[in-house]
Design a protein around this motif. Sequence first.
Motif, PDB file in Angstrom:
ATOM      1  N   PHE A  12       0.806  -1.223   0.000  1.00 41.59           N
ATOM      2  CA  PHE A  12       0.000   0.000   0.000  1.00 41.59           C
ATOM      3  C   PHE A  12       0.843   1.279   0.000  1.00 41.59           C
ATOM      4  O   PHE A  12       0.296   2.373   0.060  1.00 41.59           O
ATOM      5  CB  PHE A  12      -0.926   0.015   1.226  1.00 41.59           C
ATOM      6  CG  PHE A  12      -1.835  -1.163   1.290  1.00 41.59           C
ATOM      7  CD1 PHE A  12      -2.941  -1.249   0.468  1.00 41.59           C
ATOM      8  CD2 PHE A  12      -1.563  -2.220   2.155  1.00 41.59           C
ATOM      9  CE1 PHE A  12      -3.785  -2.354   0.514  1.00 41.59           C
ATOM     10  CE2 PHE A  12      -2.396  -3.322   2.216  1.00 41.59           C
ATOM     11  CZ  PHE A  12      -3.508  -3.383   1.392  1.00 41.59           C
ATOM     12  N   ARG A  13       2.162   1.136  -0.092  1.00 42.78           N
ATOM     13  CA  ARG A  13       3.074   2.277   0.048  1.00 42.78           C
ATOM     14  C   ARG A  13       2.864   3.403  -0.949  1.00 42.78           C
ATOM     15  O   ARG A  13       3.007   4.552  -0.615  1.00 42.78           O
ATOM     16  CB  ARG A  13       4.522   1.808  -0.070  1.00 42.78           C
ATOM     17  CG  ARG A  13       5.113   1.483   1.254  1.00 42.78           C
ATOM     18  CD  ARG A  13       6.589   1.264   1.191  1.00 42.78           C
ATOM     19  NE  ARG A  13       7.283   2.494   0.816  1.00 42.78           N
ATOM     20  CZ  ARG A  13       8.307   2.526   0.001  1.00 42.78           C
ATOM     21  NH1 ARG A  13       8.779   1.438  -0.544  1.00 42.78           N
ATOM     22  NH2 ARG A  13       8.888   3.658  -0.279  1.00 42.78           N
ATOM     23  N   HIS A  14       2.576   3.092  -2.160  1.00 40.91           N
ATOM     24  CA  HIS A  14       2.572   4.135  -3.190  1.00 40.91           C
ATOM     25  C   HIS A  14       1.170   4.611  -3.548  1.00 40.91           C
ATOM     26  O   HIS A  14       0.940   5.058  -4.658  1.00 40.91           O
ATOM     27  CB  HIS A  14       3.326   3.645  -4.418  1.00 40.91           C
ATOM     28  CG  HIS A  14       4.748   3.297  -4.113  1.00 40.91           C
ATOM     29  ND1 HIS A  14       5.678   4.242  -3.730  1.00 40.91           N
ATOM     30  CD2 HIS A  14       5.391   2.121  -4.071  1.00 40.91           C
ATOM     31  CE1 HIS A  14       6.835   3.653  -3.487  1.00 40.91           C
ATOM     32  NE2 HIS A  14       6.691   2.367  -3.685  1.00 40.91           N
ATOM     33  N   HIS A  16      -2.387   7.067  -2.764  1.00 40.18           N
ATOM     34  CA  HIS A  16      -2.604   8.509  -2.676  1.00 40.18           C
ATOM     35  C   HIS A  16      -2.235   9.027  -1.292  1.00 40.18           C
ATOM     36  O   HIS A  16      -2.520   8.391  -0.285  1.00 40.18           O
ATOM     37  CB  HIS A  16      -4.068   8.841  -2.975  1.00 40.18           C
ATOM     38  CG  HIS A  16      -4.451   8.554  -4.378  1.00 40.18           C
ATOM     39  ND1 HIS A  16      -4.073   9.357  -5.425  1.00 40.18           N
ATOM     40  CD2 HIS A  16      -5.164   7.534  -4.915  1.00 40.18           C
ATOM     41  CE1 HIS A  16      -4.531   8.859  -6.552  1.00 40.18           C
ATOM     42  NE2 HIS A  16      -5.195   7.744  -6.271  1.00 40.18           N
ATOM     43  N   GLN A  17      -1.625  10.167  -1.245  1.00 41.20           N
ATOM     44  CA  GLN A  17      -1.158  10.752   0.007  1.00 41.20           C
ATOM     45  C   GLN A  17      -2.306  11.031   0.975  1.00 41.20           C
ATOM     46  O   GLN A  17      -2.112  11.059   2.167  1.00 41.20           O
ATOM     47  CB  GLN A  17      -0.393  12.035  -0.315  1.00 41.20           C
ATOM     48  CG  GLN A  17       0.706  12.433   0.609  1.00 41.20           C
ATOM     49  CD  GLN A  17       1.572  11.307   1.172  1.00 41.20           C
ATOM     50  OE1 GLN A  17       1.786  10.251   0.597  1.00 41.20           O
ATOM     51  NE2 GLN A  17       2.084  11.561   2.344  1.00 41.20           N
ATOM     52  N   GLU A  18      -3.538  11.203   0.448  1.00 42.03           N
ATOM     53  CA  GLU A  18      -4.691  11.441   1.316  1.00 42.03           C
ATOM     54  C   GLU A  18      -5.172  10.158   1.980  1.00 42.03           C
ATOM     55  O   GLU A  18      -5.951  10.198   2.925  1.00 42.03           O
ATOM     56  CB  GLU A  18      -5.876  12.024   0.526  1.00 42.03           C
ATOM     57  CG  GLU A  18      -5.567  13.227  -0.329  1.00 42.03           C
ATOM     58  CD  GLU A  18      -5.008  12.852  -1.699  1.00 42.03           C
ATOM     59  OE1 GLU A  18      -5.546  11.951  -2.360  1.00 42.03           O
ATOM     60  OE2 GLU A  18      -4.013  13.463  -2.090  1.00 42.03           O
ATOM     61  N   ASP A  19      -4.740   9.030   1.470  1.00 46.99           N
ATOM     62  CA  ASP A  19      -5.194   7.727   1.961  1.00 46.99           C
ATOM     63  C   ASP A  19      -4.469   7.381   3.265  1.00 46.99           C
ATOM     64  O   ASP A  19      -3.244   7.272   3.290  1.00 46.99           O
ATOM     65  CB  ASP A  19      -4.919   6.668   0.898  1.00 46.99           C
ATOM     66  CG  ASP A  19      -5.355   5.275   1.297  1.00 46.99           C
ATOM     67  OD1 ASP A  19      -6.067   5.129   2.312  1.00 46.99           O
ATOM     68  OD2 ASP A  19      -4.988   4.328   0.584  1.00 46.99           O
ATOM     69  N   PRO A  20      -5.219   7.185   4.366  1.00 46.01           N
ATOM     70  CA  PRO A  20      -4.559   6.872   5.638  1.00 46.01           C
ATOM     71  C   PRO A  20      -3.790   5.554   5.606  1.00 46.01           C
ATOM     72  O   PRO A  20      -2.795   5.397   6.312  1.00 46.01           O
ATOM     73  CB  PRO A  20      -5.704   6.819   6.652  1.00 46.01           C
ATOM     74  CG  PRO A  20      -6.965   6.868   5.895  1.00 46.01           C
ATOM     75  CD  PRO A  20      -6.665   7.303   4.505  1.00 46.01           C
ATOM     76  N   VAL A  21      -4.202   4.616   4.770  1.00 46.11           N
ATOM     77  CA  VAL A  21      -3.487   3.339   4.648  1.00 46.11           C
ATOM     78  C   VAL A  21      -2.130   3.568   3.993  1.00 46.11           C
ATOM     79  O   VAL A  21      -1.119   3.032   4.442  1.00 46.11           O
ATOM     80  CB  VAL A  21      -4.330   2.295   3.874  1.00 46.11           C
ATOM     81  CG1 VAL A  21      -3.522   1.049   3.596  1.00 46.11           C
ATOM     82  CG2 VAL A  21      -5.604   1.976   4.639  1.00 46.11           C
ATOM     83  N   ALA A  25       1.492   2.891   5.628  1.00 42.12           N
ATOM     84  CA  ALA A  25       2.506   2.054   4.977  1.00 42.12           C
ATOM     85  C   ALA A  25       3.808   2.820   4.782  1.00 42.12           C
ATOM     86  O   ALA A  25       4.901   2.278   5.036  1.00 42.12           O
ATOM     87  CB  ALA A  25       1.977   1.547   3.633  1.00 42.12           C
ATOM     88  N   ASN A  26       3.731   4.054   4.349  1.00 41.33           N
ATOM     89  CA  ASN A  26       4.942   4.858   4.155  1.00 41.33           C
ATOM     90  C   ASN A  26       5.633   5.137   5.489  1.00 41.33           C
ATOM     91  O   ASN A  26       6.863   5.082   5.574  1.00 41.33           O
ATOM     92  CB  ASN A  26       4.594   6.169   3.445  1.00 41.33           C
ATOM     93  CG  ASN A  26       4.244   5.956   1.992  1.00 41.33           C
ATOM     94  OD1 ASN A  26       4.760   5.063   1.331  1.00 41.33           O
ATOM     95  ND2 ASN A  26       3.329   6.764   1.487  1.00 41.33           N
ATOM     96  N   GLY A  27       4.837   5.424   6.513  1.00 45.53           N
ATOM     97  CA  GLY A  27       5.421   5.662   7.837  1.00 45.53           C
ATOM     98  C   GLY A  27       6.113   4.433   8.386  1.00 45.53           C
ATOM     99  O   GLY A  27       7.218   4.515   8.937  1.00 45.53           O
TER     100      GLY A  27
END
Length: 72
Positions: A12-14, A16-21, A25-27
């Motif tokens: 789920f890393r890539h 949309h930035q608005e997506d909490p998932v 994943a990025n965090g």
Amino acid sequence: MAKSFYRYLLRFRHGHQEDPVARFANGAHEDHSFPKGSADYEELSGYLELNGDYLESMVVFDELWEQFLHEA
């Protein structure tokens, strides 16, 4: 060997930035202390409650955990 939750989360890393998932994943990817090899709910939820400031709500984790269990 069981798949770790972290490996599941990376898909789920890539998003949309608005997506909490996607933010979760990025965090987690940037968190070098995240328990990357774990598939244990208690270990992961405990870690996130203390260290997951990039996770806006534990509900996001709980929903992903349920998906992880169904897909594993």
